[in-house]
Design a protein around this motif. Structure first.
Motif, mmCIF file in Angstrom:
data_model
loop_
_atom_site.group_PDB
_atom_site.id
_atom_site.type_symbol
_atom_site.label_atom_id
_atom_site.label_comp_id
_atom_site.label_asym_id
_atom_site.label_seq_id
_atom_site.Cartn_x
_atom_site.Cartn_y
_atom_site.Cartn_z
ATOM 1 N N THR A 28 0.816 -1.216 0.000
ATOM 2 C CA THR A 28 0.000 0.000 0.000
ATOM 3 C C THR A 28 0.847 1.261 0.000
ATOM 4 O O THR A 28 0.344 2.348 -0.257
ATOM 5 N N HIS A 30 2.123 3.247 2.298
ATOM 6 C CA HIS A 30 1.625 4.340 3.134
ATOM 7 C C HIS A 30 2.677 4.685 4.178
ATOM 8 O O HIS A 30 2.584 4.258 5.330
ATOM 9 N N ARG A 35 4.873 10.645 3.974
ATOM 10 C CA ARG A 35 3.608 11.192 3.464
ATOM 11 C C ARG A 35 3.276 12.510 4.162
ATOM 12 O O ARG A 35 2.794 13.466 3.535
ATOM 13 N N THR A 206 -1.254 4.580 -6.999
ATOM 14 C CA THR A 206 -1.369 3.639 -5.892
ATOM 15 C C THR A 206 0.001 3.228 -5.383
ATOM 16 O O THR A 206 0.268 3.224 -4.177
ATOM 17 N N ALA A 209 2.604 7.002 -4.579
ATOM 18 C CA ALA A 209 1.755 8.137 -4.205
ATOM 19 C C ALA A 209 2.542 9.444 -4.167
ATOM 20 O O ALA A 209 1.978 10.526 -4.373
ATOM 21 N N GLN A 265 -9.690 9.306 -2.805
ATOM 22 C CA GLN A 265 -9.444 8.554 -1.577
ATOM 23 C C GLN A 265 -8.124 8.941 -0.932
ATOM 24 O O GLN A 265 -8.036 9.087 0.291
ATOM 25 N N ARG A 266 -7.100 9.155 -1.744
ATOM 26 C CA ARG A 266 -5.759 9.353 -1.209
ATOM 27 C C ARG A 266 -5.349 10.807 -1.051
ATOM 28 O O ARG A 266 -4.517 11.123 -0.201
#
Length: 292
Positions: A28, A30, A35, A206, A209, A265-266
């Motif tokens: 993912t 993340h 981030r 995805t 990012a 969504q992101r």
């Protein structure tokens, strides 16, 4: 108490490595720290309405900042591990004045030299457990360098794919294909290939990012500006007479809806339909509107 401080340093090292893993290798992708840094820098430039040159530096500067934070976390964490055991658990080379320096300074110096794999040897661990973990820090330093290079090599191909799609859409808009040209086998192939490229870009958002925070420059190379024309082509394809063109139009519409869902969504969080998401995407990237 000494072991508690060393364990605290080990936890700091693990925190940095966890963020690196989630940013680069987790499915993912993340990363918490990375981030947060990239989002903060991007929003800061948008809030103060910085010029395009400044906005164009956000992506590269964010990556440099994140890598520096990873390195700093590892270096400080390992220094905290060494600190409680400095200098009695370490051997100093003859004539070295390092032992006369503050223990924290020596610990930072040893950690920096080790993570950089310099191996100067003027300070060496004496106890068995320190002799085991010190080379481990050098391995982490080598992994950090390799991960940084891999990150750069992954991000820029994703940016290229996004900009190629934008330029292709700009060229199609300028050529302005007629209804007859679009309602043909060639038109079906065109819409199908565009759907494939949109899916690739969706996967890039995805998997990478961080690529969102790179500014694309002029409108003809900006997907944020040109994605609206892809939606217009999809609508024309869905209204065509040939079934293969309608099918290709449906595929492109679905690919665009999926892309909009990922963007919302992101990054954008509008909760609206694809058209609203793409409008927010254009605004967030400094475009007045999505090209129709």
């Amino acid at each position: 108490m000494e072991w508690l401080v060393s364990l605290l340093g080990g936890g700091l090292v693990m925190f940095g490595l966890r963020d690196l893993f989630h940013t680069l290798w987790h499915p993912t992708r993340h990363g918490g720290l990375s981030r947060l840094v990239m989002t903060a820098l991007w929003r800061l430039t948008r809030r103060f309405r910085a010029g395009r040159r400044v906005v164009g530096l956000v992506g590269p500067l964010s990556m440099v900042t994140v890598v520096a934070m990873w390195a700093g976390t590892v270096i400080i964490g390992w220094a905290v591990v060494y600190w409680p055991h400095m200098p009695e658990s370490f051997a100093f080379s003859p004539g070295s004045e390092a032992a006369q320096e503050p223990a924290l300074l020596d610990s930072l110096y040893l950690s920096l030299v080790t993570v950089a794999t310099l191996g100067l040897g003027d300070i060496a661990p004496g106890e068995a457990w320190l002799r085991l973990i010190s080379p481990l820090e050098a391995l982490v330093g080598f992994a950090l360098l390799t991960a940084t290079v891999s990150w750069v090599l992954e991000i820029y191909p994703a940016l290229t794919r996004r900009r190629v799609l934008a330029i292709r859409l700009a060229l199609l808009r300028d050529s302005d294909p007629t209804t007859a040209q679009l309602d043909s086998t060639a038109g079906a192939l065109l819409l199908d290939s565009l759907a494939t490229e949109v899916v690739r870009v969706r996967i890039d958002f995805t998997q990478y990012a961080e690529a969102y925070y790179f500014h694309d420059g002029e409108d003809h190379s900006s997907l944020a500006a040109m994605v609206g024309y892809a939606a217009a082509l999809a609508e024309r394809g869905q209204a065509a007479r040939r079934p293969e063109v309608r099918l290709a139009g449906d595929l492109l519409t679905g690919a665009l809806a999926d892309l909009a869902a990922i963007l919302d969504q992101r990054f954008l969080h509008t909760g609206g339909p694809p058209a609203e998401v793409f409008a927010a995407y254009a605004t967030d990237h400094g475009r007045d509107r999505v090209q129709p």
